[in-house]
Design an enzyme around this catalytic site. Structure first.
Site, PDB file in Angstrom:
ATOM      1  N   TYR A  82     -12.233  46.477 117.127  1.00  0.00           N
ATOM      2  CA  TYR A  82     -11.799  47.823 117.774  1.00  0.00           C
ATOM      3  C   TYR A  82     -12.888  47.825 119.326  1.00  0.00           C
ATOM      4  O   TYR A  82     -11.961  48.175 120.326  1.00  0.00           O
ATOM      5  CB  TYR A  82     -12.507  48.956 117.159  1.00  0.00           C
ATOM      6  CG  TYR A  82     -12.504  50.334 117.728  1.00  0.00           C
ATOM      7  CD1 TYR A  82     -11.330  51.259 117.530  1.00  0.00           C
ATOM      8  CD2 TYR A  82     -13.630  50.946 118.339  1.00  0.00           C
ATOM      9  CE1 TYR A  82     -11.162  52.358 117.997  1.00  0.00           C
ATOM     10  CE2 TYR A  82     -13.623  52.298 118.811  1.00  0.00           C
ATOM     11  CZ  TYR A  82     -12.286  52.957 118.648  1.00  0.00           C
ATOM     12  OH  TYR A  82     -12.291  54.228 119.264  1.00  0.00           O
ATOM     13  N   ASN A 121      -2.996  57.421 123.498  1.00  0.00           N
ATOM     14  CA  ASN A 121      -4.066  58.030 122.770  1.00  0.00           C
ATOM     15  C   ASN A 121      -4.165  57.424 121.615  1.00  0.00           C
ATOM     16  O   ASN A 121      -5.316  57.220 121.044  1.00  0.00           O
ATOM     17  CB  ASN A 121      -3.864  59.484 122.698  1.00  0.00           C
ATOM     18  CG  ASN A 121      -4.647  60.105 121.515  1.00  0.00           C
ATOM     19  OD1 ASN A 121      -6.058  60.437 121.924  1.00  0.00           O
ATOM     20  ND2 ASN A 121      -4.260  60.410 120.394  1.00  0.00           N
ATOM     21  N   GLY A 134      -6.089  65.421 115.700  1.00  0.00           N
ATOM     22  CA  GLY A 134      -7.415  64.795 116.432  1.00  0.00           C
ATOM     23  C   GLY A 134      -7.297  65.143 117.983  1.00  0.00           C
ATOM     24  O   GLY A 134      -6.811  66.203 118.397  1.00  0.00           O
ATOM     25  N   ASP A 156       4.085  60.090 116.349  1.00  0.00           N
ATOM     26  CA  ASP A 156       2.629  59.513 115.230  1.00  0.00           C
ATOM     27  C   ASP A 156       3.535  58.766 114.181  1.00  0.00           C
ATOM     28  O   ASP A 156       4.545  58.863 113.844  1.00  0.00           O
ATOM     29  CB  ASP A 156       2.059  60.590 114.744  1.00  0.00           C
ATOM     30  CG  ASP A 156       0.500  60.507 114.238  1.00  0.00           C
ATOM     31  OD1 ASP A 156      -0.325  60.679 115.172  1.00  0.00           O
ATOM     32  OD2 ASP A 156       0.251  59.758 113.425  1.00  0.00           O
ATOM     33  N   LYS A 170     -10.856  48.125 122.966  1.00  0.00           N
ATOM     34  CA  LYS A 170     -11.254  49.352 123.841  1.00  0.00           C
ATOM     35  C   LYS A 170     -11.538  48.867 125.337  1.00  0.00           C
ATOM     36  O   LYS A 170     -11.475  49.221 126.391  1.00  0.00           O
ATOM     37  CB  LYS A 170     -12.188  50.352 123.519  1.00  0.00           C
ATOM     38  CG  LYS A 170     -11.381  51.014 122.076  1.00  0.00           C
ATOM     39  CD  LYS A 170     -10.364  51.792 122.594  1.00  0.00           C
ATOM     40  CE  LYS A 170      -9.822  52.512 121.279  1.00  0.00           C
ATOM     41  NZ  LYS A 170      -8.547  53.552 121.861  1.00  0.00           N
ATOM     42  N   ASP A 192       6.207  53.993 115.373  1.00  0.00           N
ATOM     43  CA  ASP A 192       5.196  52.919 114.999  1.00  0.00           C
ATOM     44  C   ASP A 192       4.807  52.727 116.523  1.00  0.00           C
ATOM     45  O   ASP A 192       5.951  51.433 116.988  1.00  0.00           O
ATOM     46  CB  ASP A 192       5.447  52.172 113.810  1.00  0.00           C
ATOM     47  CG  ASP A 192       4.367  51.038 113.834  1.00  0.00           C
ATOM     48  OD1 ASP A 192       3.559  51.001 114.802  1.00  0.00           O
ATOM     49  OD2 ASP A 192       4.660  50.282 112.785  1.00  0.00           O
ATOM     50  N   PRO A 203     -14.218  58.345 125.882  1.00  0.00           N
ATOM     51  CA  PRO A 203     -14.901  59.272 124.938  1.00  0.00           C
ATOM     52  C   PRO A 203     -16.115  58.801 124.419  1.00  0.00           C
ATOM     53  O   PRO A 203     -16.181  57.509 124.006  1.00  0.00           O
ATOM     54  CB  PRO A 203     -13.940  59.782 124.050  1.00  0.00           C
ATOM     55  CG  PRO A 203     -12.521  59.193 124.288  1.00  0.00           C
ATOM     56  CD  PRO A 203     -13.004  57.882 125.111  1.00  0.00           C
ATOM     57  N   SER A 263     -12.705  54.108 124.864  1.00  0.00           N
ATOM     58  CA  SER A 263     -13.965  54.386 124.052  1.00  0.00           C
ATOM     59  C   SER A 263     -15.114  53.938 124.783  1.00  0.00           C
ATOM     60  O   SER A 263     -15.204  53.009 125.606  1.00  0.00           O
ATOM     61  CB  SER A 263     -13.998  53.721 122.974  1.00  0.00           C
ATOM     62  OG  SER A 263     -15.083  54.093 121.970  1.00  0.00           O
TER      63      SER A 263
HETATM   64  N1  LIG Z   1     -13.097  60.271 117.731  1.00  0.00           N
HETATM   65  C1  LIG Z   1     -13.997  59.456 118.405  1.00  0.00           C
HETATM   66  O1  LIG Z   1     -15.266  59.748 118.212  1.00  0.00           O
HETATM   67  C2  LIG Z   1     -13.467  58.612 119.475  1.00  0.00           C
HETATM   68  C3  LIG Z   1     -14.527  58.091 120.357  1.00  0.00           C
HETATM   69  C4  LIG Z   1     -13.888  57.218 121.329  1.00  0.00           C
HETATM   70  C5  LIG Z   1     -12.575  56.943 121.384  1.00  0.00           C
HETATM   71  N2  LIG Z   1     -11.610  57.521 120.319  1.00  0.00           N
HETATM   72  C6  LIG Z   1     -10.183  57.035 120.599  1.00  0.00           C
HETATM   73  O2  LIG Z   1      -9.461  58.327 120.831  1.00  0.00           O
HETATM   74  C7  LIG Z   1      -8.171  58.155 120.348  1.00  0.00           C
HETATM   75  C8  LIG Z   1      -7.750  59.384 119.168  1.00  0.00           C
HETATM   76  O3  LIG Z   1      -8.707  59.082 118.230  1.00  0.00           O
HETATM   77  P1  LIG Z   1      -8.963  60.255 117.229  1.00  0.00           P
HETATM   78  O4  LIG Z   1     -10.403  60.546 116.961  1.00  0.00           O
HETATM   79  O5  LIG Z   1      -8.192  61.471 117.560  1.00  0.00           O
HETATM   80  O6  LIG Z   1      -8.516  59.540 115.924  1.00  0.00           O
HETATM   81  P2  LIG Z   1      -7.514  59.877 114.647  1.00  0.00           P
HETATM   82  O7  LIG Z   1      -7.312  58.923 113.516  1.00  0.00           O
HETATM   83  O8  LIG Z   1      -7.769  61.310 114.297  1.00  0.00           O
HETATM   84  O9  LIG Z   1      -5.974  59.996 115.384  1.00  0.00           O
HETATM   85  C9  LIG Z   1      -5.234  59.010 115.694  1.00  0.00           C
HETATM   86  C10 LIG Z   1      -3.678  59.076 115.512  1.00  0.00           C
HETATM   87  O10 LIG Z   1      -3.190  57.983 115.626  1.00  0.00           O
HETATM   88  C11 LIG Z   1      -2.259  57.679 114.779  1.00  0.00           C
HETATM   89  N3  LIG Z   1      -1.611  56.427 114.748  1.00  0.00           N
HETATM   90  C12 LIG Z   1      -2.341  55.305 114.124  1.00  0.00           C
HETATM   91  N4  LIG Z   1      -1.509  54.023 114.399  1.00  0.00           N
HETATM   92  C13 LIG Z   1      -0.602  54.663 114.720  1.00  0.00           C
HETATM   93  C14 LIG Z   1       0.837  53.774 115.249  1.00  0.00           C
HETATM   94  N5  LIG Z   1       0.940  52.485 114.847  1.00  0.00           N
HETATM   95  N6  LIG Z   1       2.015  54.550 115.651  1.00  0.00           N
HETATM   96  C15 LIG Z   1       1.705  55.747 115.922  1.00  0.00           C
HETATM   97  N7  LIG Z   1       0.718  56.610 115.686  1.00  0.00           N
HETATM   98  C16 LIG Z   1      -0.391  55.991 115.232  1.00  0.00           C
HETATM   99  C17 LIG Z   1      -2.826  58.263 113.526  1.00  0.00           C
HETATM  100  O11 LIG Z   1      -1.636  58.421 112.534  1.00  0.00           O
HETATM  101  C18 LIG Z   1      -3.584  59.339 113.964  1.00  0.00           C
HETATM  102  O12 LIG Z   1      -2.771  60.826 114.008  1.00  0.00           O
HETATM  103  C19 LIG Z   1      -8.065  56.612 119.658  1.00  0.00           C
HETATM  104  O13 LIG Z   1      -7.417  55.890 120.600  1.00  0.00           O
HETATM  105  C20 LIG Z   1      -9.579  56.278 119.361  1.00  0.00           C
HETATM  106  O14 LIG Z   1      -9.893  54.962 119.419  1.00  0.00           O
HETATM  107  C21 LIG Z   1     -12.100  58.317 119.686  1.00  0.00           C
END
Ligand SMILES: NC(=O)c1ccc[n+]([C@@H]2O[C@H](COP(=O)([O-])OP(=O)(O)OC[C@H]3O[C@@H](n4cnc5c(N)ncnc54)[C@H](O)[C@@H]3O)[C@@H](O)[C@H]2O)c1
Length: 250
Positions: free
Chosen positions: A157, A91, A17, A37, A161, A64, A187, A143
């Protein structure tokens, strides 16, 4: 622009992601990247891809981020391996999509531990080195939901944020005199596994609401991170940068 070449960064949640997109974006500009991760197999694959494509130094560790000791050990190892950490990108995040009735006290704590408390653990661990060198860039991924409560976002959530924005504005004041900036990115809807968990109908609403008539890509966030991480962004701090195709105009 002087560029980012030779800097060293930590990016959390970088197996997939947005985190993967950010790591690639920084690495393509010559930044050595320490990735972490929970998803070990995917993380190794991402690390190999980045190494092959860009040739930068890549460190991958299963961490973690809700556990302080694991965070401290990872930061120590990355500092030893690279000599220093210039850029921290908080992130990783989780978003269990459910109404308040289905959220337990334990799940509330987990969402805050991963989405907010980990930012504190990482900042605390990298700051001594950044202060010593009088340079640092801390970027936290918040977010749009942290500002307006979201459209389908879960309560814990959205609250977590919003907390990230307070974290950034406070920390920025404590470290600014040492050449360290702290900023957030908010984002809109970005095409990743997280947004894939939302129904296509809900994602369509976002496209219609946007000025660009599109969802975002991880690269769109990576470009914003690269700017905020640059030396040229030294006068930008305590800021929340919206990268949302114009869905929320505040
Ligand atoms: N995708 C969207 O539309 C969106 C919008 C606004 C904000 N965000 C934020 O962007 C960031 C990235 O989101 P994304 O869409 O790539 O999500 P995603 O779920 O694809 O990726 C998140 C990653 O974080 C890792 N993760 C979760 N818990 C963890 C932990 N305890 N320790 C280590 N790693 C951990 C997961 O394994 C995953 O690889 C997040 O903070 C999310 O809240 C996403």
């Amino acid at each position: 622009m002087e560029g980012l070449n030779g800097m060293c960064a930590i990016i959390t949640g970088s197996a997939q992601g947005m985190g993967k997109g950010i790591a690639l974006g920084l690495a393509r500009r010559g930044v050595n990247v320490a990735l972490c991760d929970l998803k070990w197999a995917e993380l190794q694959e991402t690390g190999d891809q980045i190494k092959t494509e860009t040739g930068v130094h890549v460190l991958c560790r299963k961490v973690d981020i809700s556990k302080q000791e694991e965070v401290e050990n990872f930061v120590k190892e990355a500092e030893t391996e690279f000599g220093r950490i210039d850029i921290l990108v908080n992130n990783a995040g989780i978003h269990p999509l459910k109404p308040i009735e289905q959220i337990s006290s334990e799940e509330w704590d987990l969402v805050f531990a991963v989405n907010v408390k980990s930012d504190f653990f990482f900042a605390k661990a990298v700051l001594p080195g950044m202060r010593k060198r009088k340079f640092g860039r801390i970027i936290c991924i918040s977010s749009e939901a942290g500002k307006n409560g979201g459209t389908v976002a879960a309560l814990h959530y959205a609250a977590s944020k919003g907390a990230v924005l307070g974290f950034v504005r406070n920390l920025a004041q404590q470290v600014g005199a040492d050449g360290i900036t702290v900023n957030a990115i908010a984002p809109g809807r970005i095409m990743t596994a997280m947004s894939g968990a939302v129904s296509p109908k809900e994602n369509r609403k976002f496209i219609d609401m946007s000025i660009t008539k599109s969802l975002g890509k991880p690269e769109d966030i990576a470009y914003a991170v690269c700017y905020l991480a640059s030396r040229e962004a030294s006068f930008v701090t305590a800021e929340t940068m919206a990268v949302n195709g114009g869905t929320l105009r505040d």
